[in-house]
Structures are given as structure tokens and as C-alpha cells.
Motif scaffolding. Structure first.
Motif, PDB file in Angstrom:
ATOM      1  N   ARG A  27      64.530   6.401  51.260  1.00  0.00           N
ATOM      2  CA  ARG A  27      64.276   6.333  49.827  1.00  0.00           C
ATOM      3  C   ARG A  27      63.861   7.694  49.285  1.00  0.00           C
ATOM      4  O   ARG A  27      64.337   8.146  48.240  1.00  0.00           O
ATOM      5  CB  ARG A  27      63.188   5.299  49.550  1.00  0.00           C
ATOM      6  N   GLU A 234      75.785   4.207  46.697  1.00  0.00           N
ATOM      7  CA  GLU A 234      75.108   4.915  45.615  1.00  0.00           C
ATOM      8  C   GLU A 234      75.586   6.349  45.457  1.00  0.00           C
ATOM      9  O   GLU A 234      75.896   6.787  44.354  1.00  0.00           O
ATOM     10  CB  GLU A 234      73.588   4.925  45.862  1.00  0.00           C
ATOM     11  N   ASN A 253      72.898   0.870  48.996  1.00  0.00           N
ATOM     12  CA  ASN A 253      71.701   0.102  48.650  1.00  0.00           C
ATOM     13  C   ASN A 253      71.644  -1.262  49.306  1.00  0.00           C
ATOM     14  O   ASN A 253      70.686  -2.002  49.108  1.00  0.00           O
ATOM     15  CB  ASN A 253      71.568  -0.038  47.123  1.00  0.00           C
ATOM     16  N   HIS A 286      67.678   0.495  50.884  1.00  0.00           N
ATOM     17  CA  HIS A 286      66.928  -0.650  50.391  1.00  0.00           C
ATOM     18  C   HIS A 286      66.873  -1.742  51.446  1.00  0.00           C
ATOM     19  O   HIS A 286      67.768  -1.869  52.278  1.00  0.00           O
ATOM     20  CB  HIS A 286      67.574  -1.238  49.125  1.00  0.00           C
TER      21      HIS A 286
END
Length: 302
Positions: A27, A234, A253, A286
Motif C-alpha cells: 500500500r 491499478e 487491488n 488490498h
């Protein structure tokens, strides 16, 4: 694609290496990455190859009404009629930009290309071959999505017959045309590239995978694996690697993005003649569940 000696700051210098032992969490890495996006080709920038001829050809391509019309028309069958991902002018721009970015990084890394050289052409013709093939690789979609690379060949040949005489004599027209058509055919995974120029185009086609490419079919209800997996991607970053001339970093993600990386992109890299010169790292940024166990797929390396 800027030369490190240029006064313009190179964003890759500040981008973290996700393969390092002390690399930040996925992240944090996504938030900090400044080397992601289109990698638009800049004709005014310094490159690791002679670019004058390429820039002249690109200017002609952008103003050619027939080429522009094909790039628009080729999106109707895959998107409007088949509900597939984008294969129109935006896809072509991204593939061409990334092909030239890959080519530039490989040249910076000392990789010697064989297509133009074995035809007796100049080094300046290498990026021309890459750019033309990337631009025309999907025009066969105007005929049908199925087997489109084979339909692209005669259509691209006609366009090249009109375009190339502006820049080459008869003999070199034939040689450049041959290399461009070879690269167009070999972007399809059923055909094996015999040149590194073709390998670059093949891989660049697989690198257009972000969620924007599937926006139209997804919003209209398309939920096929290509569309859903593309929605999970992404960012795609291309940079100079430590162990290889090129490092590709892909951020997704959720685990659906694995299909784009492990199936589609891997198939493009395999047999490209560039397998040992490109390292690919895909990171899931994620969690895929609410049970506190973290992401189903954390990292893939090719």
C-alpha cells in the motif's frame, strides 16, 4: 524515457524498488510510486536510440486520415459487438507508448536488436518498425475479433505501401514492411517472434491491462474474466531493473488481476525472445476478505 543526464528529474530515481528486502508495504509503495502510467513517448526527449526518423514517421501517422479511421473502426467489433476490452485508438496509443518505452529501456541496457540489422537496415529503423507494428497490430478487428492478427496483415500491408515510400527507397520499403508485418503477426501468442522488435510489440500489447481499458464493457454489464480482471489492475510501471534491463511493476487491488498477469501477460512474455531481459513483479495492494488474513494473493513474479 528521458536521458538520466537531462536536467529534468527522473521519477524512477525516487520510486522504491518493490523487490528489495526492505521494500515498503504494497500500500505504501503504491502511494509513493511516481513511475506509473502511460509512459507517453516524448519526441523532444533524449533517447537511447536515434529518433529523428521515428519522429517523422509518427507525425505522418497522426495526420493520416485512413490510419486514424481504421483505429476508430477497429473498436466496433471487439467492444460494441463482442463486449470485449478496448482495442481502439486509446489502446493503440498505450501499446505504442509502452513499446517505445520498453525499447528505450532495453537499448539503455545494452540489448542489441536483430530485425532491422539482419535486413541490412539502420539502427534508426528499429523504433520505426516497433512504432508502426504497434500502431497497426489490431486493425484486423474491422473484419472480426477472431483471428484478427491474420486479417491485420493484408490491411496493414496496404497502408504501409502508401506510407513507407515517403521515407524509404523501394528496397528498404520492402524490408521495413516485412519486419512490421512480422511483428504484427507475432503479437498473437500463436506465432513465435523471430526478432526482438516483434517481441517488444508482443509484450507491450499485454501491458495495456489497467482498469480503464475495460471501463465501457464493464459499465454496460460485461463480467467476463478479461473485463473483471482488468478492473483489478491499478497501475503498470516500467523502469530500469537492477538484474535485468527492464522491470515491470504491476499493482492490482484484488486477486482477479492474477488472470491478467499469470495468464495473459505471461503468455506474451513467453516466446518473446526477451524472457531473460524483463522481470515482472505483480503486487496485490488490498485484502480480498474481511477475516483479517490479508490478501489471497500478495505477490507474483515472472
Amino acid at each position: 524515457m528521458s536521458d538520466p543526464a537531462d536536467d529534468t528529474p527522473d521519477p524512477t530515481e525516487d520510486a522504491p524498488d518493490p523487490t528489495a528486502e526492505d521494500a515498503p508495504t504494497p500500500r505504501d509503495e503504491v502511494d509513493a510510486d511516481t513511475d506509473a502510467g502511460r509512459h507517453e513517448y516524448d519526441p523532444d526527449a533524449d533517447h537511447a536510440f536515434p529518433d529523428e526518423r521515428l519522429n517523422e514517421v509518427l507525425a505522418r501517422l497522426e495526420s493520416d486520415e485512413e490510419v486514424v479511421a481504421y483505429l476508430e473502426a477497429q473498436n466496433v467489433n471487439p467492444v460494441a459487438r463482442k463486449g470485449y476490452n478496448d482495442h481502439g485508438s486509446k489502446h493503440v496509443e498505450i501499446v505504442r507508448d509502452r513499446a517505445l518505452r520498453l525499447y528505450d529501456l532495453l537499448k539503455s541496457g545494452g540489448v542489441e536488436f536483430n530485425g532491422a540489422r539482419q535486413q541490412g537496415l539502420d539502427e534508426a529503423d528499429e523504433p520505426v518498425i516497433v512504432a508502426l507494428a504497434a500502431t497497426l497490430h489490431d486493425i484486423g478487428h474491422v473484419v472480426h475479433r477472431h483471428d484478427h492478427p491474420y486479417y491485420s496483415i493484408p490491411l496493414a500491408a496496404d497502408l504501409l505501401d502508401d506510407l513507407l515510400p515517403t521515407f524509404y527507397d523501394v528496397g528498404d520499403c520492402v524490408r521495413v514492411k516485412a519486419e512490421v508485418l512480422h511483428a504484427i503477426l507475432c503479437h498473437h501468442t500463436e506465432e513465435q517472434p523471430l526478432t526482438l522488435e516483434a517481441g517488444v510489440v508482443r509484450i507491450a500489447d499485454g501491458l495495456d491491462m489497467e482498469r480503464g481499458r475495460s471501463r465501457v464493457p464493464y459499465e454496460e454489464g460485461g463480467r467476463g474474466i478479461n473485463t473483471v480482471s482488468s478492473q483489478a489492475i491499478e497501475r503498470v510501471s516500467l523502469r530500469a531493473g537492477d538484474e535485468t534491463p527492464v522491470q515491470v511493476v504491476i499493482r492490482m487491488n484484488n486477486a482477479a488481476g492474477v488472470y491478467q498477469v499469470d495468464s495473459l501477460l505471461k503468455a506474451k512474455i513467453d516466446g518473446s525472445l526477451l524472457e531473460d531481459r524483463i522481470r515482472t513483479v505483480a503486487i496485490n495492494t488490498h485484502s480480498d476478505g474481511n477475516d483479517g488474513n490479508g490478501p489471497i494473493v500478495d505477490r507474483i513474479e515472472l
